[in-house]
Design an enzyme around this catalytic site. Structure first.
Site, PDB file in Angstrom:
ATOM      1  NE  ARG A   1      -3.456  -1.629   3.093  1.00 31.58           N
ATOM      2  CZ  ARG A   1      -4.718  -1.835   2.739  1.00 31.58           C
ATOM      3  NH1 ARG A   1      -5.364  -0.926   2.059  1.00 31.58           N
ATOM      4  NH2 ARG A   1      -5.333  -2.942   3.085  1.00 31.58           N
TER       5      ARG A   1
ATOM      6  N   GLY B   1      -1.916  -1.166   7.323  1.00 31.62           N
ATOM      7  CA  GLY B   1      -2.749  -2.303   6.897  1.00 31.62           C
ATOM      8  C   GLY B   1      -4.223  -1.984   6.778  1.00 31.62           C
TER       9      GLY B   1
ATOM     10  CE  LYS C   1     -14.865   0.529  14.972  1.00 35.98           C
ATOM     11  NZ  LYS C   1     -14.541  -0.641  14.163  1.00 35.98           N
TER      12      LYS C   1
ATOM     13  CB  ILE D   1     -18.171  -5.652   8.490  1.00 36.58           C
ATOM     14  CG1 ILE D   1     -16.693  -5.827   8.858  1.00 36.58           C
ATOM     15  CG2 ILE D   1     -18.330  -4.657   7.321  1.00 36.58           C
ATOM     16  CD1 ILE D   1     -15.798  -6.255   7.722  1.00 36.58           C
TER      17      ILE D   1
ATOM     18  CD  GLU E   1     -26.090 -13.889   9.741  1.00 38.06           C
ATOM     19  OE1 GLU E   1     -25.302 -12.967   9.502  1.00 38.06           O
ATOM     20  OE2 GLU E   1     -25.769 -15.093   9.685  1.00 38.06           O
TER      21      GLU E   1
ATOM     22  CB  ALA F   1     -20.380  -7.283   5.585  1.00 38.85           C
ATOM     23  CB  ILE F   2     -20.553 -13.016   3.751  1.00 38.20           C
ATOM     24  CG1 ILE F   2     -19.601 -13.040   2.542  1.00 38.20           C
ATOM     25  CG2 ILE F   2     -21.926 -12.508   3.331  1.00 38.20           C
ATOM     26  CD1 ILE F   2     -19.880 -14.199   1.591  1.00 38.20           C
TER      27      ILE F   2
ATOM     28  CB  ALA G   1      -6.616  -4.477  15.073  1.00 35.32           C
TER      29      ALA G   1
ATOM     30  CG  HIS H   1     -21.137   5.692  42.702  1.00 38.22           C
ATOM     31  ND1 HIS H   1     -22.102   4.912  42.108  1.00 38.22           N
ATOM     32  CD2 HIS H   1     -21.752   6.822  43.134  1.00 38.22           C
ATOM     33  CE1 HIS H   1     -23.263   5.546  42.180  1.00 38.22           C
ATOM     34  NE2 HIS H   1     -23.084   6.713  42.792  1.00 38.22           N
TER      35      HIS H   1
HETATM   36  P1  FAD Z   1      -3.813  -6.386   7.716  1.00 43.79           P
HETATM   37  O1  FAD Z   1      -4.187  -5.259   8.579  1.00 43.79           O
HETATM   38  O2  FAD Z   1      -4.792  -6.863   6.712  1.00 43.79           O
HETATM   39  O3  FAD Z   1      -2.465  -5.926   7.010  1.00 43.79           O
HETATM   40  C1  FAD Z   1      -1.831  -6.709   6.059  1.00 43.79           C
HETATM   41  C2  FAD Z   1      -1.057  -5.796   5.142  1.00 43.79           C
HETATM   42  O4  FAD Z   1      -0.249  -6.611   4.313  1.00 43.79           O
HETATM   43  C3  FAD Z   1      -1.913  -4.963   4.202  1.00 43.79           C
HETATM   44  O5  FAD Z   1      -1.596  -3.609   4.325  1.00 43.79           O
HETATM   45  C4  FAD Z   1      -1.580  -5.477   2.812  1.00 43.79           C
HETATM   46  O6  FAD Z   1      -1.528  -4.429   1.847  1.00 43.79           O
HETATM   47  C5  FAD Z   1      -0.183  -6.043   3.024  1.00 43.79           C
HETATM   48  N1  FAD Z   1       0.154  -7.119   2.103  1.00 43.79           N
HETATM   49  C6  FAD Z   1      -0.552  -8.235   1.812  1.00 43.79           C
HETATM   50  N2  FAD Z   1       0.134  -9.022   0.978  1.00 43.79           N
HETATM   51  C7  FAD Z   1       1.299  -8.398   0.739  1.00 43.79           C
HETATM   52  C8  FAD Z   1       2.432  -8.723  -0.022  1.00 43.79           C
HETATM   53  N3  FAD Z   1       2.541  -9.872  -0.707  1.00 43.79           N
HETATM   54  N4  FAD Z   1       3.450  -7.825  -0.052  1.00 43.79           N
HETATM   55  C9  FAD Z   1       3.389  -6.656   0.622  1.00 43.79           C
HETATM   56  N5  FAD Z   1       2.346  -6.319   1.394  1.00 43.79           N
HETATM   57  C10 FAD Z   1       1.317  -7.183   1.451  1.00 43.79           C
HETATM   58  N6  FAD Z   1     -10.379  -5.254  14.195  1.00 43.79           N
HETATM   59  C11 FAD Z   1     -10.445  -4.813  15.467  1.00 43.79           C
HETATM   60  O7  FAD Z   1      -9.772  -5.386  16.341  1.00 43.79           O
HETATM   61  N7  FAD Z   1     -11.216  -3.727  15.810  1.00 43.79           N
HETATM   62  C12 FAD Z   1     -11.960  -3.074  14.906  1.00 43.79           C
HETATM   63  O8  FAD Z   1     -12.642  -2.106  15.253  1.00 43.79           O
HETATM   64  C13 FAD Z   1     -11.945  -3.527  13.562  1.00 43.79           C
HETATM   65  N8  FAD Z   1     -12.663  -2.904  12.619  1.00 43.79           N
HETATM   66  C14 FAD Z   1     -12.616  -3.335  11.320  1.00 43.79           C
HETATM   67  C15 FAD Z   1     -13.402  -2.703  10.371  1.00 43.79           C
HETATM   68  C16 FAD Z   1     -13.379  -3.113   9.057  1.00 43.79           C
HETATM   69  C17 FAD Z   1     -14.239  -2.415   8.039  1.00 43.79           C
HETATM   70  C18 FAD Z   1     -12.519  -4.181   8.668  1.00 43.79           C
HETATM   71  C19 FAD Z   1     -12.444  -4.619   7.239  1.00 43.79           C
HETATM   72  C20 FAD Z   1     -11.731  -4.836   9.606  1.00 43.79           C
HETATM   73  C21 FAD Z   1     -11.790  -4.420  10.943  1.00 43.79           C
HETATM   74  N9  FAD Z   1     -11.042  -5.066  11.940  1.00 43.79           N
HETATM   75  C22 FAD Z   1     -11.111  -4.635  13.242  1.00 43.79           C
HETATM   76  C23 FAD Z   1     -10.163  -6.202  11.625  1.00 43.79           C
HETATM   77  C24 FAD Z   1      -8.700  -5.734  11.536  1.00 43.79           C
HETATM   78  O9  FAD Z   1      -8.604  -4.716  10.570  1.00 43.79           O
HETATM   79  C25 FAD Z   1      -7.798  -6.895  11.181  1.00 43.79           C
HETATM   80  O10 FAD Z   1      -8.002  -7.961  12.088  1.00 43.79           O
HETATM   81  C26 FAD Z   1      -6.327  -6.473  11.248  1.00 43.79           C
HETATM   82  O11 FAD Z   1      -6.082  -5.401  10.384  1.00 43.79           O
HETATM   83  C27 FAD Z   1      -5.426  -7.649  10.896  1.00 43.79           C
HETATM   84  O12 FAD Z   1      -4.101  -7.241  10.937  1.00 43.79           O
HETATM   85  P2  FAD Z   1      -2.965  -7.951  10.056  1.00 43.79           P
HETATM   86  O13 FAD Z   1      -1.708  -7.239  10.399  1.00 43.79           O
HETATM   87  O14 FAD Z   1      -3.036  -9.407  10.236  1.00 43.79           O
HETATM   88  O15 FAD Z   1      -3.381  -7.676   8.548  1.00 43.79           O
HETATM   89  P1  NAD Z   2     -18.380 -11.880  10.338  1.00 45.85           P
HETATM   90  O1  NAD Z   2     -17.848 -13.243  10.309  1.00 45.85           O
HETATM   91  O2  NAD Z   2     -18.355 -11.098  11.601  1.00 45.85           O
HETATM   92  O3  NAD Z   2     -19.908 -11.893   9.861  1.00 45.85           O
HETATM   93  C1  NAD Z   2     -20.314 -12.402   8.626  1.00 45.85           C
HETATM   94  C2  NAD Z   2     -21.771 -12.763   8.726  1.00 45.85           C
HETATM   95  O4  NAD Z   2     -22.233 -13.081   7.435  1.00 45.85           O
HETATM   96  C3  NAD Z   2     -22.023 -13.990   9.616  1.00 45.85           C
HETATM   97  O5  NAD Z   2     -23.042 -13.666  10.517  1.00 45.85           O
HETATM   98  C4  NAD Z   2     -22.442 -15.066   8.608  1.00 45.85           C
HETATM   99  O6  NAD Z   2     -23.369 -15.980   9.151  1.00 45.85           O
HETATM  100  C5  NAD Z   2     -23.081 -14.210   7.519  1.00 45.85           C
HETATM  101  N1  NAD Z   2     -23.120 -14.834   6.197  1.00 45.85           N
HETATM  102  C6  NAD Z   2     -22.166 -15.598   5.600  1.00 45.85           C
HETATM  103  N2  NAD Z   2     -22.567 -15.931   4.357  1.00 45.85           N
HETATM  104  C7  NAD Z   2     -23.779 -15.362   4.160  1.00 45.85           C
HETATM  105  C8  NAD Z   2     -24.682 -15.316   3.078  1.00 45.85           C
HETATM  106  N3  NAD Z   2     -24.416 -15.941   1.933  1.00 45.85           N
HETATM  107  N4  NAD Z   2     -25.845 -14.637   3.217  1.00 45.85           N
HETATM  108  C9  NAD Z   2     -26.126 -13.999   4.383  1.00 45.85           C
HETATM  109  N5  NAD Z   2     -25.290 -14.000   5.455  1.00 45.85           N
HETATM  110  C10 NAD Z   2     -24.126 -14.656   5.333  1.00 45.85           C
HETATM  111  O7  NAD Z   2     -17.621 -11.122   9.154  1.00 45.85           O
HETATM  112  P2  NAD Z   2     -17.557  -9.578   8.775  1.00 45.85           P
HETATM  113  O8  NAD Z   2     -18.624  -8.804   9.445  1.00 45.85           O
HETATM  114  O9  NAD Z   2     -17.435  -9.545   7.307  1.00 45.85           O
HETATM  115  O10 NAD Z   2     -16.179  -9.162   9.416  1.00 45.85           O
HETATM  116  C11 NAD Z   2     -14.973  -9.796   8.985  1.00 45.85           C
HETATM  117  C12 NAD Z   2     -13.952  -9.800  10.067  1.00 45.85           C
HETATM  118  O11 NAD Z   2     -13.497  -8.497  10.354  1.00 45.85           O
HETATM  119  C13 NAD Z   2     -14.498 -10.406  11.334  1.00 45.85           C
HETATM  120  O12 NAD Z   2     -13.769 -11.579  11.596  1.00 45.85           O
HETATM  121  C14 NAD Z   2     -14.240  -9.422  12.394  1.00 45.85           C
HETATM  122  O13 NAD Z   2     -13.577  -9.971  13.486  1.00 45.85           O
HETATM  123  C15 NAD Z   2     -13.376  -8.339  11.759  1.00 45.85           C
HETATM  124  N6  NAD Z   2     -13.941  -7.051  12.169  1.00 45.85           N
HETATM  125  C16 NAD Z   2     -13.873  -6.716  13.482  1.00 45.85           C
HETATM  126  C17 NAD Z   2     -14.447  -5.549  13.923  1.00 45.85           C
HETATM  127  C18 NAD Z   2     -14.380  -5.200  15.361  1.00 45.85           C
HETATM  128  O14 NAD Z   2     -13.573  -5.787  16.060  1.00 45.85           O
HETATM  129  N7  NAD Z   2     -15.168  -4.265  15.842  1.00 45.85           N
HETATM  130  C19 NAD Z   2     -15.096  -4.705  13.034  1.00 45.85           C
HETATM  131  C20 NAD Z   2     -15.170  -5.084  11.712  1.00 45.85           C
HETATM  132  C21 NAD Z   2     -14.570  -6.266  11.284  1.00 45.85           C
END
Ligand code: FAD
Ligand code: NAD
Length: 466
Positions: free
Chosen positions: A37, A42, A53, A185, A204, A271-272, A322, A445
């Protein structure tokens, strides 16, 4: 000349890779981090935790102003308008500040950022932008991306069928947003757009929202989101989608089979779930196989089956969070530098940042029952003085303890600040606390956290305020 260019190369600069790289450098290892990126941090900092957020916070402020909540406190407003581009600019600002901060931390700690996509040449050589870099240890921290739904093609540029990245960047509030997937999500981003004025329908597959969370929490979640105006179609699957101009038509069916129906939407969020990023890494070239779920299996020390190659974060089994990736980043660096690292995978909190927030740590009541006899204490937020004063009646705290030893096995909360409250539960569990330990810990409290103490008191049937 040194045998390798680096002691360790991390591939991926998400919370796993960037935190691991910084800790490795702090421990004196010559460290590089490969990231394709334009910015570090990430998924989490660029298109995940942080931008979501920012929109959750901003949309909450808008809703408070628009729906009259502030008027209750004597804050009188005229007509309330939404400037979506200002909200999006605030989000972009948060992302820019935090991703830039990681770049600063890399410089400060002397971590080299190798810009480009990393690919294994052999177990100790990573090719980036046509150049080979060698390391004694390589850590795969490539994260995850959206799981596609066959027949429902995402096109974030068009903005009709989008994934989470597209849903974070919509240029206008859709009249009707259909969310496929009632997980984290779907509910977080569904909440954002509902607060900003969209009608939101969540489809769902399972009979309840939020798989993986405690059963009581899941049931209550459905009630709360319905009360907030979301339409929930549980036990329903999407079988296809077509797009005409700026509208989508989805075909739905009961998950158990039955008559199909159609649903029109101005925007569809898919968002599955998410799946590990391994394409292009050439892991097959070094003989590294994936498990049945497409993840990289590791031992407790994050070693893969290939000598010198470790993996952490979303790309390995466990919750895709994360803070789990960050803790694994620190642990893998410490394993490499010292031979010892610590992550307690039994105590990883999970939080859904809606209003109210849903949070939990440890075992669900269902899982705890399978392991043996348990005691459960529950305390409603309605009876918590601070939540009541703040007009936040929804939710409860539930403490699950072993019936014989009283050791806390799990804590679940629904409250406006459940994400903050769950930290004390995680810490208590990390120290092997009993429910009595929590019950006899003095809590300030009036705070929402007193509900954790009261739920712990309820384990022995002696809460004070109910
Ligand atoms: P990533 O954050 O996915 O980072 C991996 C990085 O590797 C990426 O930047 C990618 O570009 C890079 N990469 C991949 N392949 C290569 C390659 N071959 N060469 C070079 N670079 C590469 N988690 C929470 O705990 N709290 C939350 O509130 C939360 N909110 C979320 C909201 C959304 C919309 C989404 C999608 C996810 C959310 N998550 C949340 C989940 C969280 O983002 C991930 O669990 C976390 O980012 C995972 O960290 P990671 O370091 O494993 O991978
Ligand atoms: P998720 O696994 O939380 O939810 C996916 C949902 O989609 C499940 O309830 C599943 O039963 C449903 N589903 C699957 N296939 C379906 C279909 N064909 N039709 C209808 N429903 C279906 O996944 P997500 O919401 O995409 O989030 C992905 C990951 O990102 C999660 O593992 C989560 O931990 C992480 N994340 C974390 C946070 C946070 O910590 N606040 C926020 C966003 C994302």
């Amino acid at each position: 000349m040194a045998e390798y260019d680096y002691d360790v190369i991390f591939i991926g600069a998400g919370p796993g890779g960037y935190v691991g790289a910084i800790r490795a450098a702090q421990l004196g290892l010559k460290t590089a981090c490969v990231e394709s990126r334009e910015t570090l941090g990430g998924t989490c900092l660029n298109v995940g935790c942080i931008p979501s957020k920012a929109l959750l916070h901003g949309s909450e402020k808008y809703e408070e102003a628009a729906n009259g909540t502030l008027a209750r406190y004597g804050v009188k407003l005229g007509k309330v308008d939404l400037d979506l581009s200002a909200l999006q600019a605030d989000k972009a600002d948060a992302v820019k500040g935090l991703t830039g901060g990681i770049e600063y931390l890399f410089k400060k700690n002397k971590v080299d950022w190798l810009k480009g996509t990393g690919s294994f040449k052999d177990a100790h050589t990573v090719t980036v932008a046509g150049k080979d870099y060698t390391a004694k240890e390589v850590v795969i921290a490539t994260g995850s991306s959206v799981t596609p739904l066959p027949g429902v093609d995402v096109d974030n540029d068009k903005g009709v069928i989008v994934d989470s990245t597209g849903a974070l960047a919509l240029a206008k509030v859709p009249a009707h947003l259909v969310v496929i997937g009632g997980g984290v999500i779907g509910l977080e981003l569904g909440s954002v757009w509902r607060r900003l004025g969209a009608k939101v329908t969540v489809v769902e597959f399972l009979d309840q929202l939020l798989p993986g969370m405690d059963g009581d929490i899941r049931k209550e979640a459905a009630k709360i989101f319905k009360k907030q105006g979301m339409e929930l179609k549980l036990g329903t699957k999407v079988t296809g989608a077509s797009v005409k101009g700026k509208k989508a038509t989805l075909t739905l069916e009961p998950a158990a089979g039955g008559a199909s129906e159609t649903l029109e939407a101005d925007c569809v969020l898919v968002a599955i779930g998410r799946r590990p990023n391994v394409a292009g890494l050439n892991i097959e070239g070094i003989g590294l196989a994936l498990n049945a779920r497409g993840q990289i299996d590791t031992g407790h020390d994050f070693k893969t089956a290939i000598d010198g190659v470790r993996a952490i974060g979303d790309v390995i089994p466990g919750p895709m969070l994360a803070h789990k990736a960050e803790d694994e980043g620190i642990a893998v660096a410490e394993y490499i530098a010292t031979g010892i690292g610590i992550v307690n995978h039994a105590v990883i909190p999970g939080v859904v940042y809606t209003m109210p927030e849903f949070a939990g740590v440890g075992l669900t009541e269902e899982a705890a029952k399978e392991q043996g006899e348990i005691k459960v204490g529950k305390f409603p937020m309605m009876a918590n003085s601070r939540a009541k004063t703040n007009h936040e009646p929804d939710g409860f705290v539930k403490v699950i303890a072993d019936a014989k030893t009283d050791k806390v096995l799990g804590v679940w909360c629904i409250a406006s600040v459940a994400g903050t409250m769950i930290a004390q539960a995680a810490q208590a569990m990390e120290f092997g606390a009993t429910s009595e330990d929590i019950a006899y810990t003095c809590h300030a409290h009036p705070t929402h956290s007193e509900a954790v103490k009261e739920a712990a008191m309820a384990v022995t049937g002696k809460p004070i305020h109910i």
